[in-house]
Design an enzyme around this catalytic site. Structure first.
Site, PDB file in Angstrom:
ATOM      1  N   LYS A  58     -77.125   3.562   3.440  1.00  0.00           N
ATOM      2  CA  LYS A  58     -75.827   4.817   3.950  1.00  0.00           C
ATOM      3  C   LYS A  58     -75.707   5.683   3.644  1.00  0.00           C
ATOM      4  O   LYS A  58     -75.168   6.361   4.181  1.00  0.00           O
ATOM      5  CB  LYS A  58     -74.976   3.251   3.646  1.00  0.00           C
ATOM      6  CG  LYS A  58     -74.231   3.308   2.393  1.00  0.00           C
ATOM      7  CD  LYS A  58     -73.660   2.514   2.499  1.00  0.00           C
ATOM      8  CE  LYS A  58     -73.399   2.408   0.172  1.00  0.00           C
ATOM      9  NZ  LYS A  58     -72.736   3.918  -0.288  1.00  0.00           N
ATOM     10  N   ASP A 245     -66.826   6.429   2.443  1.00  0.00           N
ATOM     11  CA  ASP A 245     -67.820   4.987   2.268  1.00  0.00           C
ATOM     12  C   ASP A 245     -67.493   4.451   1.689  1.00  0.00           C
ATOM     13  O   ASP A 245     -66.253   3.970   0.623  1.00  0.00           O
ATOM     14  CB  ASP A 245     -68.677   6.283   0.941  1.00  0.00           C
ATOM     15  CG  ASP A 245     -69.606   5.822   0.779  1.00  0.00           C
ATOM     16  OD1 ASP A 245     -70.383   4.601   1.322  1.00  0.00           O
ATOM     17  OD2 ASP A 245     -70.623   6.316  -0.038  1.00  0.00           O
ATOM     18  N   GLU A 246     -68.050   2.947   1.386  1.00  0.00           N
ATOM     19  CA  GLU A 246     -68.046   2.271   0.668  1.00  0.00           C
ATOM     20  C   GLU A 246     -66.374   1.372   1.123  1.00  0.00           C
ATOM     21  O   GLU A 246     -65.523   1.198   0.733  1.00  0.00           O
ATOM     22  CB  GLU A 246     -67.674   2.224  -1.060  1.00  0.00           C
ATOM     23  CG  GLU A 246     -69.617   2.548  -1.239  1.00  0.00           C
ATOM     24  CD  GLU A 246     -70.130   1.802  -1.692  1.00  0.00           C
ATOM     25  OE1 GLU A 246     -70.045   0.347  -0.912  1.00  0.00           O
ATOM     26  OE2 GLU A 246     -71.383   2.136  -2.333  1.00  0.00           O
TER      27      GLU A 246
END
Length: 757
Positions: A58, A245-246
């Site tokens: 990712k 992100d995340e």
């Protein structure tokens, strides 16, 4: 590779064809992507959710997507907002993007939610009552400020601890709730029913001080965007592309912040994994990622399922385990190799007798791997709870195997353990001034720094220890009456505990000291996320003292351990919690303590029910997918917790492994032995064999045992257990019994450990 990008935003020749020279070859950082990764990079318009499984690249996708947007001149770097969760991740991302696009990476809006919130508030803070030079308070400052507010309102902070109210306020902020949006039903009777008003006053005090806490950094931005349309429009116009992100770890305030910013261009790309959402205890809402398709119009969902980390066996086990969750978007990890890829070693499921045996076995496996030239740094022990680390640390010290604890101090370096040891030092050596100074106001006894300083001055002038000086000052009027009373009580207690040294075992004495001093109660009343773990560590500390005959011998041991801890070694085994391990990877991973009530954790299930069980399973999935080559999971039939032996059942997660991915083993030496305080033995309960198939909780041995036990015990039957005594069966599930014991309360035990009364 040379930099094709320049500060004037000229297109990179590797991406944009030149009319004079014809089409240029694509850059290697684009052609090296697999089809799904490339799709995640090139689908730039509209809402995109990249479901990125563990080890599927990712970070590479995020960085390449940033470079692609800049390289195609879809936006200038300053028109891109990229959000991460840690400063470390932000630094790494900026450095890697700079490696592709050059100095232009500096103008990206790239950072954590809080860092970006600060940047916006420094410019527009006056619209929400803050000057540009506002201060950001840490937790200690927040606590002291809220305590002042509570005292001014006559709220008893002993009955209503400051940390409890502060925790509630932070949770409300994480949900994007200003004080005027918190209902009385939400607050309940917290702080004598005055929590909402105290929240209001706390915010007013922050404004007066020109200060903000971390929750405000997003909350003020939400207020700014909602109340000042022109400011919101400025940032909506600026950010043509937003990358997150995340995403599975976002809270409600962060989610609302993102939704407001992307309303003009709608180019929001969120990368995350619903199967790795494990931080609900700090405000993360897995529902944010689960609702993505409903929250955004015409979204594109791209699944990254090719794992570049783990063996096919590990991936199959992890996928099968997580498939038992119902609240998930769904994906199946597969190896990135071809059809001829070797499946890899099976996951070893090890049944052991107790915690110390588990630690011995794990360290023996580590030493065996090291003898075959495997680096210690490539191995990790991942525990569910911090208290589990002690037995492993003690074993490493005994064997001399280097280790490091990640995500926190080593066991004996933890604050609560240092405090407990300081009490024992005061009992052992009344002249230990450092220890006395550490515990004199822990828990708080109203003995402030000024009073301690007076004791110091008198001790120095009279040539006395602090404890003796304090004792003498209690007979004078040098100190306030309340301070004299508190000091006198502490000194009397220390003397009484000292008198018990010869007749009371160290473990029992330590338990009594922690209870009677109020230290245990202090952490029981503390509602911070760290408090339960500190209590578990204290219980493990007391249990560990059972191994020692005297307090001096234990204190000498700790001194040697601390000295060894200071000897750094680059090649060392890593010990850490499963929560701290997210994002890391190792060749070999050990997963100890896979037992019911430890993993899944009983406290989590009691507080969160079914949703908590699914998060615990996601945590198990995270643990499995940290491993590249080998996984060892273990459970103990007995575990000592707070100086008491408790029978344990294997975690339900073990049963959820596919049988063709695992191998069950157990020590042949356990055959016929009996647990401390238990009737029967391991052999009768688990059918332990010398073969690699025992204890096989999902195979033939387990099934045979179930047939032998079926119908033997029924609800309502009175039984006897050698450790817990007499009780009545309340529920029967195969060989597992729920029993209401007359003295020990409700317990779950195996039927092999009981007999009809």
């Amino acid at each position: 590779m040379s930099d094709p990008f320049t500060l004037d935003d000229a297109p990179p020749p590797a991406v944009i064809p030149s009319p004079a020279s014809g089409p240029a070859p694509e850059p290697p950082w684009l052609t090296s992507l697999n089809p799904e990764q490339r799709q995640a990079v090139e689908v730039t318009e509209g809402p995109v959710l990249v479901l990125s499984g563990a080890g599927t690249g990712k970070t590479r996708v995020l960085i390449t997507r940033l470079a692609y947007i800049i390289g195609r001149r879809l936006a200038q770097p300053r028109q891109i907002l990229a959000v991460t969760f840690t400063n470390r991740a932000a630094r790494e991302m900026r450095e890697r993007v700079a490696g592709l696009v050059g100095p232009m990476a500096e103008s990206l809006w790239l950072g954590t939610f809080h860092a970006l919130g600060v940047k916006i508030l420094r410019k527009h803070g006056e619209l929400v009552g803050l000057k540009s030079n506002f201060t950001i308070l840490d937790t200690d400052d927040q606590t002291r400020l809220l305590k002042q507010v509570m005292e001014a309102e006559g709220i008893d902070h002993k009955k209503w601890p400051v940390q409890v109210l502060l925790g509630a306020i932070q949770r409300w902020k994480d949900k994007g709730l200003t004080h005027d949006r918190v209902t009385s039903a939400m607050a309940g009777d917290l702080a004598a029913g005055r929590a909402v008003d105290l929240y209001r006053q706390y915010q007013e005090r922050l404004t007066t001080l020109n200060a903000a806490d971390f929750g405000d950094l997003l909350l003020h931005c939400l207020t700014l965007f909602q109340d000042h349309a022109e400011v919101l429009a400025e940032y909506q116009d600026r950010f043509k592309y937003i990358l997150v992100d995340e995403y599975q770890d976002t809270n409600v305030a962060q989610y609302l912040w993102l939704r407001l910013l992307c309303q003009k261009h709608h180019n929001l790309c969120c990368v995350g994994d619903d199967d790795q959402s494990i931080y609900s205890w700090r405000g993360a809402e897995v529902g944010n990622i689960l609702r993505f398709e409903k929250d955004f119009k015409d979204p594109k969902i791209i699944r990254l399922e090719r794992n570049y980390r783990s063996t096919p066996t590990i991936l199959a086990a992890a996928s099968h385990l997580i498939s038992h969750n119902t609240d998930r978007l769904g994906k199946t990890l597969k190896t990135a190799g071809d059809a001829n890829t070797e499946p890899g070693d099976p996951i070893i499921i090890r049944g052991v007798w107790d915690g110390p045996e588990e630690a011995r076995w794990v360290v023996e496996e580590i030493e065996a791997a090291q003898s075959k030239d495997q680096k210690l740094a490539s191995m990790a022990i991942l525990v569910r709870a911090g208290f589990q680390m002690l037995e492993f640390e003690e074993r490493f010290i005994t064997t001399g195997v280097p280790y490091r604890v990640i995500g926190g101090p080593r066991f004996y370096e933890r604050m609560e353990i240092r405090d407990a040891i300081a009490y024992l030092r005061c009992i052992h050596a009344p002249t230990d001034d450092l220890a006395f100074e550490r515990v004199v106001n822990k828990p708080k006894r109203g003995i402030g720094e000024a009073s301690v300083q007076k004791v110091h001055v008198f001790a120095h002038s009279a040539g006395l220890s602090l404890m003796e000086a304090a004792f003498q000052l209690c007979e004078t009027d040098e100190l306030r009456a309340q301070t004299r009373k508190s000091l006198g009580t502490l000194i009397t207690d220390l003397a009484r505990w000292r008198s018990l040294r010869e007749t009371m075992p160290p473990a029992d004495l330590a338990a009594q000291v922690l209870d009677e001093s109020g230290y245990t109660d202090m952490w029981q009343r503390d509602t911070s996320p760290e408090a339960p773990g500190r209590l578990e560590n204290l219980k493990e500390f007391v249990g560990g003292l059972e191994e020692w005959d005297t307090i001096p011998a234990f204190l000498d041991h700790v001194s040697l351990v601390m000295e060894n801890d200071n000897q750094a070694n680059d090649d060392a085994v890593t010990i850490m919690t499963l929560h701290a391990a997210k994002g890391l990877e190792f060749d070999t991973v050990f997963l100890p303590g896979w037992e019911e009530e430890l993993f899944p954790h009983r406290r989590a299930l009691d507080e969160g029910g079914g949703a908590a069980l699914e998060e615990e399973r996601r945590l198990a999935y995270v643990g499995l997918t940290r491993a590249r080559k080998k996984v060892f999971a273990s459970f103990a039939a007995n575990r000592r917790i707070y100086n008491q032996w408790q029978a344990s059942l294997p975690s339900r997660f073990i049963v959820e492994f596919p049988e063709d991915c695992v191998e069950h083993i157990s020590d042949s030496g356990l055959m016929g032995s009996a647990a401390p305080g238990f009737s029967g033995g391991w052999n009768s309960g688990w059918q332990t064999q010398k073969t690699s198939r025992a204890p096989d909780i999902a195979g033939d041995t387990w099934q045979a045992h179930k047939r032998e036990s079926a119908g033997t015990y029924q609800v309502g039957m009175r039984i006897f257990h050698q450790k817990f005594g007499y009780g009545v069966i309340r529920a029967v599930e195969d060989t597992r019994l729920d029993i209401a014991f007359e003295k020990a309360g409700q317990k779950k035990v195996l039927d092999s450990f009981v007999e009809p009364a």
